[in-house]
Structures are given as structure tokens and as C-alpha cells.
Design an enzyme around this catalytic site. Structure first.
Site, PDB file in Angstrom:
ATOM      1  N   LYS A   1       0.850  -1.194   0.000  1.00 33.48           N
ATOM      2  CA  LYS A   1       0.000   0.000   0.000  1.00 33.48           C
ATOM      3  C   LYS A   1       0.890   1.250   0.000  1.00 33.48           C
ATOM      4  CE  LYS A   1      -1.904   2.809   2.959  1.00 33.48           C
ATOM      5  NZ  LYS A   1      -1.817   4.059   2.189  1.00 33.48           N
TER       6      LYS A   1
ATOM      7  N   GLY B   1       6.479   4.958   8.769  1.00 34.63           N
ATOM      8  CA  GLY B   1       5.629   6.146   8.899  1.00 34.63           C
ATOM      9  C   GLY B   1       5.755   6.724  10.292  1.00 34.63           C
ATOM     10  N   SER B   2       4.695   7.379  10.737  1.00 32.28           N
ATOM     11  CA  SER B   2       4.763   8.082  12.013  1.00 32.28           C
ATOM     12  C   SER B   2       4.673   7.120  13.200  1.00 32.28           C
ATOM     13  CB  SER B   2       3.620   9.092  12.099  1.00 32.28           C
ATOM     14  OG  SER B   2       2.384   8.416  12.022  1.00 32.28           O
TER      15      SER B   2
ATOM     16  N   GLY C   1       2.258   3.915  13.878  1.00 34.13           N
ATOM     17  CA  GLY C   1       2.950   2.676  14.243  1.00 34.13           C
ATOM     18  C   GLY C   1       2.325   2.040  15.479  1.00 34.13           C
TER      19      GLY C   1
ATOM     20  N   GLU D   1       9.291   1.034  11.212  1.00 37.00           N
ATOM     21  CA  GLU D   1      10.344   2.039  11.040  1.00 37.00           C
ATOM     22  C   GLU D   1       9.644   3.382  11.170  1.00 37.00           C
ATOM     23  OE1 GLU D   1      12.197   4.839   9.864  1.00 37.00           O
ATOM     24  OE2 GLU D   1      12.278   4.071   7.820  1.00 37.00           O
TER      25      GLU D   1
ATOM     26  N   CYS E   1      12.913  10.698   7.801  1.00 35.92           N
ATOM     27  CA  CYS E   1      12.872  10.225   9.180  1.00 35.92           C
ATOM     28  C   CYS E   1      14.205  10.450   9.899  1.00 35.92           C
ATOM     29  CB  CYS E   1      12.467   8.766   9.232  1.00 35.92           C
ATOM     30  SG  CYS E   1      13.381   7.754   8.075  1.00 35.92           S
TER      31      CYS E   1
ATOM     32  N   GLU F   1       8.702  15.252  16.028  1.00 31.71           N
ATOM     33  CA  GLU F   1       9.161  15.159  14.637  1.00 31.71           C
ATOM     34  C   GLU F   1       8.357  16.157  13.798  1.00 31.71           C
ATOM     35  OE1 GLU F   1       8.223  11.594  12.202  1.00 31.71           O
ATOM     36  OE2 GLU F   1      10.355  11.613  11.708  1.00 31.71           O
TER      37      GLU F   1
HETATM   38  P1  NDP Z   1       1.498   8.249   8.420  1.00 32.99           P
HETATM   39  O1  NDP Z   1       2.310   7.561   9.429  1.00 32.99           O
HETATM   40  O2  NDP Z   1       0.080   8.532   8.696  1.00 32.99           O
HETATM   41  O3  NDP Z   1       1.512   7.435   7.018  1.00 32.99           O
HETATM   42  C1  NDP Z   1       2.387   6.411   6.651  1.00 32.99           C
HETATM   43  C2  NDP Z   1       1.614   5.299   5.937  1.00 32.99           C
HETATM   44  O4  NDP Z   1       0.687   4.666   6.836  1.00 32.99           O
HETATM   45  C3  NDP Z   1       0.765   5.790   4.788  1.00 32.99           C
HETATM   46  O5  NDP Z   1       0.726   4.824   3.769  1.00 32.99           O
HETATM   47  C4  NDP Z   1      -0.582   5.940   5.459  1.00 32.99           C
HETATM   48  O6  NDP Z   1      -1.635   5.985   4.551  1.00 32.99           O
HETATM   49  C5  NDP Z   1      -0.633   4.714   6.328  1.00 32.99           C
HETATM   50  N1  NDP Z   1      -1.577   4.773   7.431  1.00 32.99           N
HETATM   51  C6  NDP Z   1      -2.078   5.867   8.063  1.00 32.99           C
HETATM   52  N2  NDP Z   1      -2.922   5.493   9.049  1.00 32.99           N
HETATM   53  C7  NDP Z   1      -2.948   4.138   9.052  1.00 32.99           C
HETATM   54  C8  NDP Z   1      -3.634   3.151   9.839  1.00 32.99           C
HETATM   55  N3  NDP Z   1      -4.432   3.491  10.845  1.00 32.99           N
HETATM   56  N4  NDP Z   1      -3.426   1.850   9.574  1.00 32.99           N
HETATM   57  C9  NDP Z   1      -2.601   1.487   8.572  1.00 32.99           C
HETATM   58  N5  NDP Z   1      -1.940   2.366   7.790  1.00 32.99           N
HETATM   59  C10 NDP Z   1      -2.097   3.674   8.027  1.00 32.99           C
HETATM   60  O7  NDP Z   1       2.219   9.575   8.003  1.00 32.99           O
HETATM   61  P2  NDP Z   1       1.565  10.920   7.452  1.00 32.99           P
HETATM   62  O8  NDP Z   1       1.641  10.862   5.989  1.00 32.99           O
HETATM   63  O9  NDP Z   1       0.229  11.180   8.039  1.00 32.99           O
HETATM   64  O10 NDP Z   1       2.595  11.997   8.011  1.00 32.99           O
HETATM   65  C11 NDP Z   1       2.427  12.494   9.312  1.00 32.99           C
HETATM   66  C12 NDP Z   1       3.749  12.506  10.035  1.00 32.99           C
HETATM   67  O11 NDP Z   1       4.274  11.197  10.084  1.00 32.99           O
HETATM   68  C13 NDP Z   1       4.836  13.302   9.347  1.00 32.99           C
HETATM   69  O12 NDP Z   1       4.743  14.646   9.625  1.00 32.99           O
HETATM   70  C14 NDP Z   1       6.065  12.675   9.928  1.00 32.99           C
HETATM   71  O13 NDP Z   1       6.313  13.230  11.185  1.00 32.99           O
HETATM   72  C15 NDP Z   1       5.691  11.237  10.087  1.00 32.99           C
HETATM   73  N6  NDP Z   1       6.198  10.414   8.981  1.00 32.99           N
HETATM   74  C16 NDP Z   1       7.324   9.705   9.217  1.00 32.99           C
HETATM   75  C17 NDP Z   1       7.881   8.972   8.201  1.00 32.99           C
HETATM   76  C18 NDP Z   1       9.113   8.200   8.423  1.00 32.99           C
HETATM   77  O14 NDP Z   1       9.781   7.834   7.449  1.00 32.99           O
HETATM   78  N7  NDP Z   1       9.466   7.899   9.646  1.00 32.99           N
HETATM   79  C19 NDP Z   1       7.311   8.954   6.850  1.00 32.99           C
HETATM   80  C20 NDP Z   1       6.089   9.700   6.729  1.00 32.99           C
HETATM   81  C21 NDP Z   1       5.583  10.404   7.769  1.00 32.99           C
HETATM   82  P3  NDP Z   1      -2.039   7.365   3.837  1.00 32.99           P
HETATM   83  O15 NDP Z   1      -0.898   8.299   3.853  1.00 32.99           O
HETATM   84  O16 NDP Z   1      -2.325   6.887   2.491  1.00 32.99           O
HETATM   85  O17 NDP Z   1      -3.194   7.872   4.602  1.00 32.99           O
END
Ligand code: NDP
Length: 502
Positions: A196, A249-250, A254, A272, A306, A406
Site C-alpha cells: 500500500k 511512517g509516524s 505505528g 520504522e 525520518c 518530529e
Molecule cells: P502516516 O504515518 O500517517 O503514514 C504512513 C503510511 O501509513 C501511509 O501509507 C498511510 O496511509 C498509512 N496509514 C495511516 N494510518 C494508518 C492506519 N491506521 N493503519 C494502517 N496504515 C495507516 O504519516 P503521514 O503521511 O500522516 O505523516 C504524518 C507525520 O508522520 C509526518 O509529519 C512525519 O512526522 C511522520 N512520517 C514519518 C515517516 C518516516 O519515514 N518515519 C514517513 C512519513 C511520515 P495514507 O498516507 O495513504 O493515509
């Protein structure tokens, strides 16, 4: 991020006519299909605010279909009996196809994410190809061991077997590269996958889907579901037919994923997550190099990384000198549309992200922090996009959100330190532990810091370097599990112990 990238490389974007031909549907089995609900969502160009395309939005029913396809491919059919070596051939073929289509894939990432084309084409794409090749090489080398046991007349050995169906949920900051980080080890180890991509950046993953089909992966081995975290991501995580979720992701999401994985079928999880990485400049460092490095550590990818070196610790005697150098470097950064030659950094990925980051700037201003440079949304011809100037904060308190949370934008909090004890304590005073940097000519000091800092990766006199062979992952709330290197295979395999009575 590659510090050695020449900044003057310019690439000519193609006509982008191929955007029309990129699939906008879900890949389930070997078919491109509409979402069962018929729903779609828009993906936006963050440099202009304009809609690029509408893409199928997968719901629970589509997740069911993808899990069924992935399960069937895992349990029967050619993939289930394929040798590791054969899986390696397929991954190598995919690497060749990604390389052959690197221009289009890079352009899609620049359109969707906004990053400069030079960075997509010369940074992300070659790294993605390397990932597929690295794990192509490892696919036939996954092995167990023989175990000497204390009981007589027994032969005991272990097998390393795939987990099953892997849900791979990736963010928007390195769209194609993140897909490669997750898919390559998952497939090398013999799992089937449901990928995804982030809703902000689905396009390169969709073109990758076409290449996966061309490479000849059997039906159901890779399924691609586009859609937001809710419902798409959450439905994958909660599905009892998914055996493993690998997420980047965030930390907030997580946490949610871990909870839902536990509540469904105790599926395996690797995370991660976020970071708030300390980057330390000692007075004895090669200062011009350290200043350039610190600048790039946080401002490349507009800070949407990140590992961004977003907390900069400068030893007091060189504090003013480093700040002056850093501000002048930051002011020289060309922010703009990723397709404009010579641009160093692009926009933030979305309006939401811009608002989030601007919110932190406001909170910083209301505290005692001062902005040395930047902090401005860019207007003029960039007004339609989500552009922010590189921002340096000083005089903030370590407890402020600016320092603890972050931000994921081009924002660094710079501070002076006086002694070792203070430095180590303050550098570790964060719930995150993803990465750290240190700049010094004193080898023992560098290694002592590397040991003292609670982070999964430490860069000494460099920053933000990655290689498929080098494990990467977090301490503390930056997550667990190591991606890349041979360790990533551990995330996608489980050990079976076999006892043979002789
Ligand atoms: P998210 O953590 O929300 O998104 C990362 C992925 O998880 C996306 O594919 C997202 O889908 C998906 N996702 C979101 N909610 C769920 C859920 N409940 N269950 C399963 N999957 C889910 O990051 P955001 O894009 O909202 O960014 C917000 C903050 O997250 C940033 O400002 C940053 O601080 C952090 N972030 C950290 C990253 C890293 O590499 N450590 C990368 C990206 C963000 P979708 O986006 O399609 O809604």
C-alpha cells in the site's frame, strides 16, 4: 540522501505523456481492477496544488480479494515451489526493468512528491535498483543451521521459512525507494505481498506494478492497493489473512498498527518510525564540511526524512561561526518546482503537511525560540504549491515541541553545548532513537559518541548515507526490526526446528 550528489546536474523532463498510461487501478492477482466500491481519490502535485490523476481507492472488500490472491499464490502455484535462486532471477529482472524505466519512475516521484528530479533520478532510483539486485543475490542464500543438542541419537536442524502474506505499508517521502525497501526482502524470502503506497504518492508504485507483471512474477505474488490509511491501510493491518506487516511512517500510526495487529491475529510487525536525530558538531571538526553536512542533513528532501538531523548541537567555542555558516548555506538553497533545473529542494508533500509544519513554527515563535533565517511560506510563482524556506531556530528550550517532536519539514533547532556529559544527556533526551551524526577530527571522541548515543544508525563525518547492505532501523519509539542488509530477511522469515531421531 547522497551528500556526493552534484547539485548542478540537470535533467530534461520528458513530455510526461506516459502519465496517461500509468495504471490507476488496483493490482490484484495479475489483473488491474477498479475498487469494488468504484471509489477513487485524487493525487495532487505539491508543487502546484493541481490534481495529477484519480486513483482507485481500495476498501475492505478489495483487501479481502488481494489477501485471497496473495494467500493462494503463497500456498499453491509456481511461487510456492520456486527455489530461492529462481526468485532471485525474477527480482534481478525487475531491477533491470526499473533501471530501464528509471526516467519515467523518477518523473512520477517528482510529480507526486515534489522532490527535485535530480534527486529522484540520481538518488532514489539507483538506490531502488540496488535494493532489488542486493536481495536478488540473497534470495538463494537463506539458510538454517544444524544444532548440536545434548540428547543422543538426534539430528536437529533449522529451516528459515517465509512468513506468508506480507502487508507492506509505506510513506510518501521516498515513494519508489520505500516500495523497493519492503518488496525486495519480502519477495526474496518467499513471501507474497500486498503493497500500500501512501495516498499522496501512489503513481510510481502503480508503474512498478506494471513492471512486476512484465518481469513475470506469478499471479498474486504482488498486489498493489492504493488508498488512504483509513480504510485501506487499517483493513490490511486488521486482516486475519495477513501474516506480517512491515510499516514505515509516524510513531502515532505505528502504535495503532501494533495494537490492531495484536487484536486481529498477532501478526508479526516491524516498524520504522519517526525520528528527532541529534547532529553534533565539535569545535575540532572540519567546520566547512560539517556546516555543509549539517545543512544537508536537515534541509535535503525539505526535511521530510525520518533521519533528518533536526537537532543540531554545536560546541560552544564555534557556535557563532557554525550558525553564521549554516544560515548562509540555508539562504543559498534554491527552493522550487522539482522540474526546474538547479533547484535543491522541492515543496512539502501536501497542504496538510505544510500546515503542520507552519504550526510548529508558530509554537516555536510563541516560546522563547528565535528564527535565525527562513520560516516563510514562499509566494510568487510558487504560491500554488507548498513551499517553505529552510528555517533555523535558536534559543529554544530542550523541552519545547520544536525540539521534542518530529516536524518533518525544513526546520532545525540549533543549540550550544559545553561538555560531554551535558551533550550525551541532551542528545538522548528524546523518545526517538533513529539516527545521529557527529562531526569531529578526534577518532576516539567520534566512536565514544557513537557508543553513547541511543540511536539505530550513527554517521561520523557524513550524514544520511544508505546502502542496501547496511541495516537500518530504530531504538526506542523510532520502531523495531532492521531493514536492509541480511537482517531484513529476518523480518520476513521464521525459524522452524526439525528433530530427526536417528
Ligand atoms: P502516516 O504515518 O500517517 O503514514 C504512513 C503510511 O501509513 C501511509 O501509507 C498511510 O496511509 C498509512 N496509514 C495511516 N494510518 C494508518 C492506519 N491506521 N493503519 C494502517 N496504515 C495507516 O504519516 P503521514 O503521511 O500522516 O505523516 C504524518 C507525520 O508522520 C509526518 O509529519 C512525519 O512526522 C511522520 N512520517 C514519518 C515517516 C518516516 O519515514 N518515519 C514517513 C512519513 C511520515 P495514507 O498516507 O495513504 O493515509
Amino acid at each position: 540522501m547522497d551528500l556526493n550528489l552534484p547539485v548542478d546536474v540537470t535533467l530534461q523532463p520528458g513530455t510526461l505523456a506516459f502519465l496517461e498510461s500509468v495504471p490507476k487501478k488496483l493490482l490484484i492477482g495479475r489483473e488491474w481492477v477498479e475498487a469494488a466500491s468504484g471509489e477513487t481519490f485524487a493525487t495532487i502535485n505539491p508543487a502546484t496544488g493541481e490534481e495529477l490523476a484519480r486513483v482507485a481507492l481500495a476498501g475492505a472488500e478489495d483487501v479481502d480479494r488481494a489477501v485471497a490472491a496473495a494467500r493462494s499464490a503463497f500456498e499453491s502455484g509456481p511461487w510456492s515451489t520456486m527455489s530461492g535462486e529462481q526468485r532471485g532471477y525474477l527480482l534481478w529482472k525487475l531491477a533491470d526493468l526499473v533501471e530501464a524505466h528509471a526516467d519515467e519512475l523518477a518523473e512520477l516521484d517528482t510529480l507526486d512528491n515534489g522532490k527535485p528530479l535530480r534527486v529522484s533520478r540520481k538518488g532514489d532510483l539507483p538506490q531502488a535498483v540496488r535494493h532489488f539486485r542486493y536481495y536478488a543475490g540473497l534470495a538463494g542464500k537463506i539458510q538454517g543451521s544444524t544444532i548440536p543438542v545434548s540428547l543422543p541419537d538426534l539430528f536437529v536442524y533449522t529451516l528459515r521459512e517465509p512468513m506468508g502474506v506480507a502487508g507492506l505499508i509505506i510513506p510518501w517521502n521516498f515513494p519508489l525507494l520505500m516500495a523497493a525497501w519492503k518488496l525486495a526482502p519480502a519477495l526474496a524470502a518467499g513471501n507474497t505481498a500486498i503493497l500500500k503506497p501512501a495516498e499522496e504518492t501512489p503513481l510510481s508504485a502503480l508503474l512498478l506494478g506494471d513492471l512486476i507483471l512484465q518481469a513475470g512474477f506469478p499471479a498474486g505474488v504482488v498486489n498493489i492497493l492504493t488508498g488512504p490509511g483509513l480504510p485501506t491501510g487499517a483493513a490490511i493491518v486488521s486482516h486475519v489473512g495477513v501474516d506480517k506487516v512491515a510499516f514505515t511512517g509516524s510513531t502515532l500510526v505505528g502504535r495503532e498498527i501494533m495494537k490492531n495487529a495484536a487484536l486481529s491475529n498477532l501478526k508479526r510487525v516491524s516498524l520504522e518510525l519517526g525520528g528527532k536525530s541529534p547532529n553534533v558538531i565539535f569545535a575540532d571538526a572540519d567546520l566547512p564540511k560539517a556546516i555543509k553536512g549539517a545543512n544537508w542533513a536537515v534541509f535535503s528532501t525539505a526535511g521530510q526524512e525520518c533521519v533528518a538531523g533536526s537537532r543540531l548541537f554545536i560546541e560552544r567555542p564555534v557556535y557563532d561561526q557554525v550558525l553564521e555558516g549554516l544560515a548562509s548555506e540555508a539562504q543559498r538553497i534554491r527552493v522550487g518546482n522539482g522540474f526546474t533545473p538547479g533547484v535543491h529542494i522541492g515543496p512539502l508533500v501536501s497542504e496538510t503537511q505544510l500546515e503542520r509544519v507552519m504550526g510548529y513554527l508558530e509554537v516555536g515563535r510563541q516560546g522563547r525560540a528565535e528564527i535565525l533565517t527562513g520560516g516563510v511560506r514562499l509566494g510568487g510563482e510558487l504560491a500554488g504549491g507548498y513551499f517553505l524556506s529552510p528555517t533555523i531556530f535558536t534559543h529554544q528550550d530542550d523541552s519545547q515541541p520544536l525540539v521534542q517532536e518530529e516536524i518533518f519539514g525544513p526546520v532545525v533547532a540549533a543549540t550550544a553545548f559545553d561538555d560531554w556529559q551535558e551533550l550525551v544527556e541532551r542528545a538522548n533526551r528524546t523518545r526517538y532513537g533513529l539516527a545521529a551524526g557527529v562531526w569531529t577530527r578526534d577518532v576516539s571522541k567520534a566512536h565514544r559518541f557513537a557508543q553513547a548515543v541511543r540511536a539505530g544508525t550513527v554517521w561520523i563525518n557524513c550524514y544520511g548515507l544508505f546502502d542496501p547492505a547496511a541495516p537500518f532501523g530504530g531504538y526506542k519509539e523510532s520502531g523495531f526490526g532492521r531493514e536492509m542488509g541480511q537482517e531484513a530477511l529476518e523480518l520476513f522469515t521464521q525459524t522452524k526446528t526439525v528433530w530427526v531421531g536417528l
